[in-house]
Design an enzyme around this catalytic site. Structure first.
Site, PDB file in Angstrom:
ATOM      1  N   HIS A  64       0.798  -1.217   0.000  1.00  0.00           N
ATOM      2  CA  HIS A  64       0.000   0.000   0.000  1.00  0.00           C
ATOM      3  C   HIS A  64       0.836   1.274   0.000  1.00  0.00           C
ATOM      4  CE1 HIS A  64      -3.520  -2.508   0.957  1.00  0.00           C
ATOM      5  NE2 HIS A  64      -4.212  -1.507   0.486  1.00  0.00           N
ATOM      6  N   GLY A  65       2.026   1.227   0.550  1.00  0.00           N
ATOM      7  CA  GLY A  65       2.797   2.465   0.586  1.00  0.00           C
ATOM      8  C   GLY A  65       4.200   2.280   1.104  1.00  0.00           C
TER       9      GLY A  65
END
Length: 461
Positions: free
Chosen positions: A321-322
């Site tokens: 996700h990041g």
């Protein structure tokens, strides 16, 4: 180009739909697919033309590898090269600066950051192609032409932020003669679903986003009540932003007679964390299960190994996700929650459904703080203010009250009403739905002209 732009709604979309079916009827399906591939690449290039070379190169290399894998004498080595290339590309564009920052922190060095702009959709089209390579290695793919493969990867409704589609569910659709003939029911139903998703984004998500952004911009000034409002506003914003995008993708694809997989199924109605992950970002969960959890051994190697595989899978999901330690912690927390739930199941511990839904949502809401916060300092400050009583500033409420409209009530109620997929299944081309489509269209136009529009949150992932 964005789904929530006048350029897309009034120019790109109607022109592409009309040309697609016109060329299909006049020239043939192959020409229509070429048109759709060209339109998808134009759609992507409107953001950054330079990165069109990146996605085209990625498609060509992966298509060539996929064709070579089934009968290659060293196919395992070839697969490893293909996976390394895809993951290496993803690492360079998404994680290299995070890696350098981490090395600098631990070694007290000052290595300069690369500061690369993240290409839109790279996490999504990379995962799709990794799945294609793995299935080619397993002999589960057929001979596909490069045009069909290019459309599969770059199909503009799901190119930038999903759903993460599988070649099995897409390739045959792009080859079906029936899908190249205009279908009035699919056009009207698809447009209806698109408008519902657009309303989720521009009416609900962006309204809640103003409050969430204001709160996160000054967490140290928030009172306990304001901290809760901030966290809840983001929980609602994130859901309607991403599920809205997924709905728009499903609706747009249906206009071309293509059916994309469902990505959300009312996740905030979940009674436990396992159910939550069966309802939230369904296509990512499917990918992690099929290409991470099961290859690690799944649940076939005893309880300790099973729990370890589960934890590692969600840790990797957080990293996907990041590029930041807050995402690592977010993934770890969900991994630990799933491990705890699996252990708790052994005792057949039962909680009333209403209480179970509240507990699950509270856990998800607390962990969203790590998902949204800029760093650990902001995350722990907001959590501390949610738990420990604090006075706050009145400036936050000036913003909150400004956007404290019926949208707040509507947004929260919709979380527990039939979702857009369920509503879409009831669609009928009659006067009632015609009025509803016109009303949604006018409502969206009103909010598209507002000053609170924001980018889609998952564009950053």
């Amino acid at each position: 180009m964005l789904f929530n732009s006048f350029e897309f709604i009034f120019l790109f979309l109607p022109l592409t739909v009309c040309l697609y079916f016109f060329i299909s009827r006049l020239v043939g399906s192959l020409s229509a697919k070429i048109l759709l591939l060209s339109a998808s690449m134009f759609f992507y290039a409107r953001w950054n033309p330079a990165y069109s070379v990146l996605i085209i190169g990625s498609m060509l290399v992966n298509f060539g590898l996929g064709k070579a894998l089934p009968a290659h004498p060293f196919k395992k080595t070839l697969l490893m090269l293909g996976l390394s290339g895809n993951l290496g590309l993803l690492f360079y564009y998404k994680y290299v600066d995070f890696f350098i920052e981490t090395v600098n922190q631990f070694t007290r060095q000052q290595w300069p950051l690369v500061e690369i702009v993240l290409p839109l959709g790279i996490s999504f089209f990379t995962f799709q192609q990794i799945a294609y390579l793995v299935d080619s290695y397993r002999g589960l793919t057929s001979e596909y032409n490069p045009i069909s493969y290019g459309v599969f990867v770059s199909f503009f409704p799901q190119l930038v932020a999903g759903p993460i589609v599988h070649h099995r569910e897409m390739m045959l659709q792009f080859s079906s003669p029936a899908n190249f003939r205009i279908n009035g029911f699919n056009l009207s139903k698809g447009f209806f679903i698109f408008l519902m998703g657009l309303a989720k984004k521009v009416v609900i998500a962006d309204t809640f986003g103003v409050v969430a952004n204001t709160g996160y911009a000054g967490v140290e000034l928030l009172s306990t009540q304001e901290a809760w409002i901030t966290s809840l506003a983001y929980a609602v914003q994130l859901y309607f932003d991403f599920s809205g995008y997924s709905d728009m993708a499903i609706g747009l694809a249906l206009m071309f007679n293509i059916r994309l997989p469902i990505n959300f199924d009312s996740p905030y109605k979940s009674k436990n964390i396992k159910e939550f992950w069966r309802r939230w970002h369904i296509t990512l969960g499917r990918f992690l299960r099929d290409y991470v959890y099961i290859p690690l051994g799944g649940s076939k190697q005893g309880t300790p190994k099973t729990l370890g595989n589960l934890f590692l899978t969600f840790l990797l999901g957080g990293i996907w996700h990041g590029a930041g330690w807050t995402f690592v912690i977010w993934g770890m927390l969900h991994g630990l929650a799933l491990v705890f739930y699996q252990l708790l199941q052994r005792f057949r511990f039962q909680v009333p459904n209403a209480l179970a839904i509240v507990f699950t949502f509270l856990f998800v809401n607390f962990t969203w703080v790590f998902f949204r916060a800029a760093d650990f300092s902001d995350a722990f400050t907001l959590l501390e203010r949610m738990i420990v009583q604090h006075p706050g500033s009145s400036e936050f409420f000036l913003v909150a009250n400004k956007y404290d409209s019926p949208v707040w009530l509507i947004g929260i109620i919709l979380l527990f009403c039939p979702n857009s997929v369920e509503i879409g299944e009831r669609f009928k081309p009659n006067l009632r739905y015609a009025i509803l489509i016109v009303s949604l269209f006018l409502l969206n136009l009103l909010y598209l002209n507002s000053m609170i529009q924001q980018d889609f949150l998952y564009f950053d992932f």
